[in-house]
Scaffold this motif. Sequence first.
Motif, short mmCIF file in Angstrom:
data_model
loop_
_atom_site.label_atom_id
_atom_site.label_comp_id
_atom_site.label_asym_id
_atom_site.label_seq_id
_atom_site.Cartn_x
_atom_site.Cartn_y
_atom_site.Cartn_z
N UNK A 37 0.78 -1.27 0.06
CA UNK A 37 0.01 -0.05 -0.19
C UNK A 37 1.05 1.17 0.08
N UNK A 38 0.75 2.34 -0.90
CA UNK A 38 1.24 3.52 -0.90
C UNK A 38 0.98 4.42 -0.04
N UNK A 39 1.82 5.37 0.39
CA UNK A 39 1.15 6.19 1.58
C UNK A 39 0.26 7.29 1.03
N UNK A 40 0.27 7.44 -0.06
CA UNK A 40 -1.33 8.31 -0.67
C UNK A 40 -2.51 7.12 -0.33
N UNK A 41 -2.20 6.17 -0.66
CA UNK A 41 -3.52 5.09 -0.60
C UNK A 41 -3.79 4.89 0.91
N UNK A 42 -2.86 5.03 1.75
CA UNK A 42 -3.10 4.77 3.20
C UNK A 42 -3.86 5.97 3.68
N UNK A 43 -3.36 7.14 3.01
CA UNK A 43 -4.09 8.43 3.32
C UNK A 43 -5.42 8.47 3.21
N UNK A 64 9.41 7.58 4.83
CA UNK A 64 9.02 6.23 5.52
C UNK A 64 9.99 5.15 5.09
N UNK A 65 10.26 5.25 3.73
CA UNK A 65 11.29 4.12 3.18
C UNK A 65 12.45 4.37 3.82
N UNK A 124 5.06 1.90 10.85
CA UNK A 124 4.03 0.72 11.05
C UNK A 124 2.72 1.10 10.58
N UNK A 125 1.79 2.05 11.22
CA UNK A 125 0.56 2.47 10.61
C UNK A 125 0.44 2.36 9.12
N UNK A 126 1.35 2.59 8.27
CA UNK A 126 1.30 2.58 6.78
C UNK A 126 1.80 1.49 6.29
N UNK A 127 2.48 0.55 6.80
CA UNK A 127 2.92 -0.76 6.31
C UNK A 127 1.96 -1.73 6.74
N UNK A 128 1.49 -1.45 7.99
CA UNK A 128 0.58 -2.59 8.62
C UNK A 128 1.16 -3.91 8.80
N UNK A 129 2.53 -3.86 8.94
CA UNK A 129 3.22 -5.15 8.99
C UNK A 129 3.40 -5.37 10.58
N UNK A 130 3.11 -6.79 10.88
CA UNK A 130 3.15 -7.05 12.21
C UNK A 130 4.71 -6.86 12.79
N UNK A 131 5.68 -7.14 11.84
CA UNK A 131 7.10 -6.93 12.18
C UNK A 131 7.38 -5.58 12.49
N UNK A 132 6.88 -4.52 11.77
CA UNK A 132 7.02 -3.08 11.95
C UNK A 132 6.46 -2.58 13.01
N UNK A 133 5.28 -3.21 13.51
CA UNK A 133 4.65 -2.68 14.79
C UNK A 133 5.28 -3.24 15.95
N UNK A 134 5.84 -4.56 15.95
CA UNK A 134 6.77 -5.05 17.00
C UNK A 134 8.05 -4.02 17.14
#
Length: 305
Positions: free
Chosen positions: A1-7, A29-30, A75-85
């Motif tokens: 998901x791109x940052x724009x799509x997430x927004x 964010x990258x 983590x909010x934008x990637x929505x990946x568990x590893x990034x949240x951790x």
Amino acid sequence: MSAADAAKGRTGTTASIPDWAGPALESVLGRVAVTRTEVGDRFPLFADPDTGRWTTTGRGSWTGGFWAGLLWLHARYTRRVSDREAAARSTDRLTEWVDADTATRGLIFWYGTALADTPEAAALRVRAAHACRDAYDPELGLVPWGAAFGGPRLLARVDGVPGTVPLLASVDPQAARSHLYCHLELCLSKGPFCWTWQYEPPVGWAPCDAPPPGWSRGRAWLLLAVAEAAHRLDGDDLAEAARRLLPAPVVPPADEAHLDSPPDTSSAAVTAVALLKLGHREQALALLHELVSTHVTADGRLLNG
């Protein structure tokens, strides 16, 4: 998901989002992801502008909360568990600062937990808020700067106000209001702005020379604190304080008294956040566009901080 799509997913529309914002946010964010790999379990402190190589710290210093906040944003934008951790671990490593004697708890814990969504981070924010209240000195009317970073303890420094105001407001609104207004009275008193004051019994508050009156980040920090207070504390006079602090929507020199001093994009970034919180959207967008178009590299590094 791109940052724009997430927004778009969070706002329901991209009509109000400038075309340049999505790619810029995605790039930054990258860079957060790259930096996380480079620093591991340490905190980035400052980087060489040519190589991008970071000097790191194990404890986070006063900037540790900003790094944790960036990881939560990522983590909010990637929505990946590893990034949240990874974000949760970074926030947890800030814990030792709860008991440190420093008014920068606001910078560390408010910005380090504001985007977090774990019960552990919420509990840490509550602990930090109570620690701020316990450090509040009713005779001085504020939370002193503290001795954690060396030097005199009884200072009123402008960078000890943002973050501290919302933390205090969550447990003691009167202390939060006093902390803010004492700094406003000192910093915006007669003559040039003064960003640091030392308490010297029995004389009282005396101005300090460093940082200098033209320090643009001082203006930015205090404007951000006013913006935070506007959403949490009663005070019609906050609008007047904000008016006095509003800068031109450009990246300022580090020392506004010396226009040939280097630019300070950190000051501009803080100001942009404050402007958005105060509802000055067009000014904020102009400032953000200058940062993105002039000071952000293709690989997502914000230079000239």
